[in-house]
Design a protein around this motif. Structure first.
Motif, mmCIF file in Angstrom:
data_model
loop_
_atom_site.group_PDB
_atom_site.id
_atom_site.type_symbol
_atom_site.label_atom_id
_atom_site.label_comp_id
_atom_site.label_asym_id
_atom_site.label_seq_id
_atom_site.Cartn_x
_atom_site.Cartn_y
_atom_site.Cartn_z
ATOM 1 N N GLY A 55 0.976 -1.309 -0.080
ATOM 2 C CA GLY A 55 -0.101 -0.004 -0.139
ATOM 3 C C GLY A 55 0.986 1.388 -0.143
ATOM 4 O O GLY A 55 0.534 2.179 -0.750
ATOM 5 N N ILE A 56 1.890 1.120 0.767
ATOM 6 C CA ILE A 56 2.718 2.337 0.840
ATOM 7 C C ILE A 56 3.417 2.479 -0.477
ATOM 8 O O ILE A 56 3.619 3.737 -0.795
ATOM 9 N N ALA A 57 3.837 1.642 -1.131
ATOM 10 C CA ALA A 57 4.668 1.639 -2.257
ATOM 11 C C ALA A 57 3.766 2.319 -3.460
ATOM 12 O O ALA A 57 4.073 3.220 -4.187
ATOM 13 N N ALA A 58 2.461 1.457 -3.425
ATOM 14 C CA ALA A 58 1.297 2.070 -4.515
ATOM 15 C C ALA A 58 1.169 3.416 -4.174
ATOM 16 O O ALA A 58 1.148 4.371 -5.164
ATOM 17 N N GLY A 59 0.980 4.173 -2.999
ATOM 18 C CA GLY A 59 0.893 5.663 -2.639
ATOM 19 C C GLY A 59 2.155 6.427 -3.208
ATOM 20 O O GLY A 59 1.823 7.392 -3.628
ATOM 21 N N ILE A 60 3.434 5.872 -2.987
ATOM 22 C CA ILE A 60 4.254 6.701 -3.135
ATOM 23 C C ILE A 60 4.466 6.890 -4.875
ATOM 24 O O ILE A 60 4.626 7.884 -5.462
ATOM 25 N N CYS A 61 4.271 5.737 -5.602
ATOM 26 C CA CYS A 61 4.164 5.809 -7.126
ATOM 27 C C CYS A 61 2.837 7.055 -7.672
ATOM 28 O O CYS A 61 3.159 7.643 -8.254
#
Lengths: 99, 217
Positions: free
Chosen positions: B32-38
């Protein structure tokens, strides 16, 4: 007060049977391979426990086909569901009453 | 070990089996964090592009010169790359988690989850493609959020239940966006970016912080 252990179902003593019943409680049906993977046992071991549960009438075996391959799935019976529910209630009572 | 301990352990085993057999629980918070940063990166690139073209007007339907087509293509490309980056990075962390917990990534539960996410997403995707053809660009940003939110709410029955709240958040943002046309990028940053990151941190904190525990609630 009577001994709370009396209410626990002896049929569910084994980890494998407990696993089979828990899985069937929350899935409409499940096939042999998924069950094997989930519980992590050998074919023979799983098959013998399934047979035992089938003989008591807690689960039903459905033979079907996916293409030309046989696909055997299992569903829980009404009596199996009721008995497992009782087992769960007994477990909960054990936790609450014994300190 | 006394009887109480034994019962407690047995109930925990039952709960664990029920969850493992019916839900896809390998979903990692870090995904989730990675998708948010993307998403935040994508929004940043897109806003740079839009500024470059039309000095800060975010309302695409008002862009009426020949640069429109090239801007549109650029934005679509950014959106596509963002989506791919988010998909790949979130897959990666979930893959790593499934390795750690020893639960196979691909199984009946995965199939069920993807199917139930896929239906609202596919319907939404077609709806948005048609909106673009009809030049209703203002519907794209809120539409993405709403359909994605619906997909999450639908999927929450087949994975960690908390996904439902992420879905509610996306739907609410999408609906507000419907009445604040022209601020789509801000809503995307909030929904796809911030909400994902907040959700991811919470999930990581709840389920993964203790490296050995799946259920410590």
């Amino acid at each position: 007060m009577n001994n709370p252990i009396e209410n626990l179902n002896k049929t569910f003593d084994s980890r494998v049977r407990l696993g089979i019943m828990s899985t069937l409680m929350v899935n409409d049906q499940i096939n042999f391979n998924d069950l094997k993977q989930l519980i992590g046992v050998t074919d023979g071991n799983l098959a013998s426990h399934i047979k035992a549960l089938e003989e008591i009438g807690y689960l039903k075996v459905n033979k079907g086909f996916v293409g030309k391959k046989t696909n055997t799935t299992y569903t829980i019976t009404k009596s199996g569901e009721r008995t497992f529910q009782q087992h769960l209630t007994a477990l909960e009572r054990m936790i609450k009453t014994t300190k | 070990m006394d009887a109480r301990q034994q019962s407690l352990q047995e109930l925990q085993q039952i709960k664990n089996m029920m969850e493992r057999s019916s839900k896809f629980i390998s979903l990692s918070g870090i995904s989730g964090i990675a998708a948010g940063i993307c998403a935040l990166a994508g929004v940043w690139f897109a806003s740079q592009k839009i500024n470059y073209h039309v000095n800060g007007d975010y309302n695409l339907s008002k862009i009426k010169d020949e640069s429109q087509v090239s801007l549109q293509n650029d934005l679509l490309l950014i959106a596509l790359l963002t989506f791919l980056a988010a998909l790949i990075s979130s897959f990666l962390f979930t893959y790593l988690r499934s390795k750690r917990t020893g639960i196979p990534l691909w199984g009946t539960t995965t199939y069920r989850l993807l199917w139930n996410i896929g239906i609202p997403l596919a319907a939404g995707g077609l709806f948005l493609i048609r909106s673009m053809q009809l030049e209703h660009y203002e519907l794209i940003a809120p539409g993405c959020l709403i359909f994605y939110g619906l997909a999450l709410v639908n999927a929450s029955k087949y994975t960690l239940g908390e996904v439902r709240f992420l879905g509610y958040g996306q739907i609410v943002l999408g609906i507000i966006n419907l009445w604040m046309i022209g601020y789509g990028l801000y809503f995307w940053a909030a929904g796809f970016g911030l909400l994902h990151i907040i959700y991811g941190i919470m999930m990581w904190y709840k389920y993964e912080r203790v490296s050995k525990g799946i259920n410590n609630d």
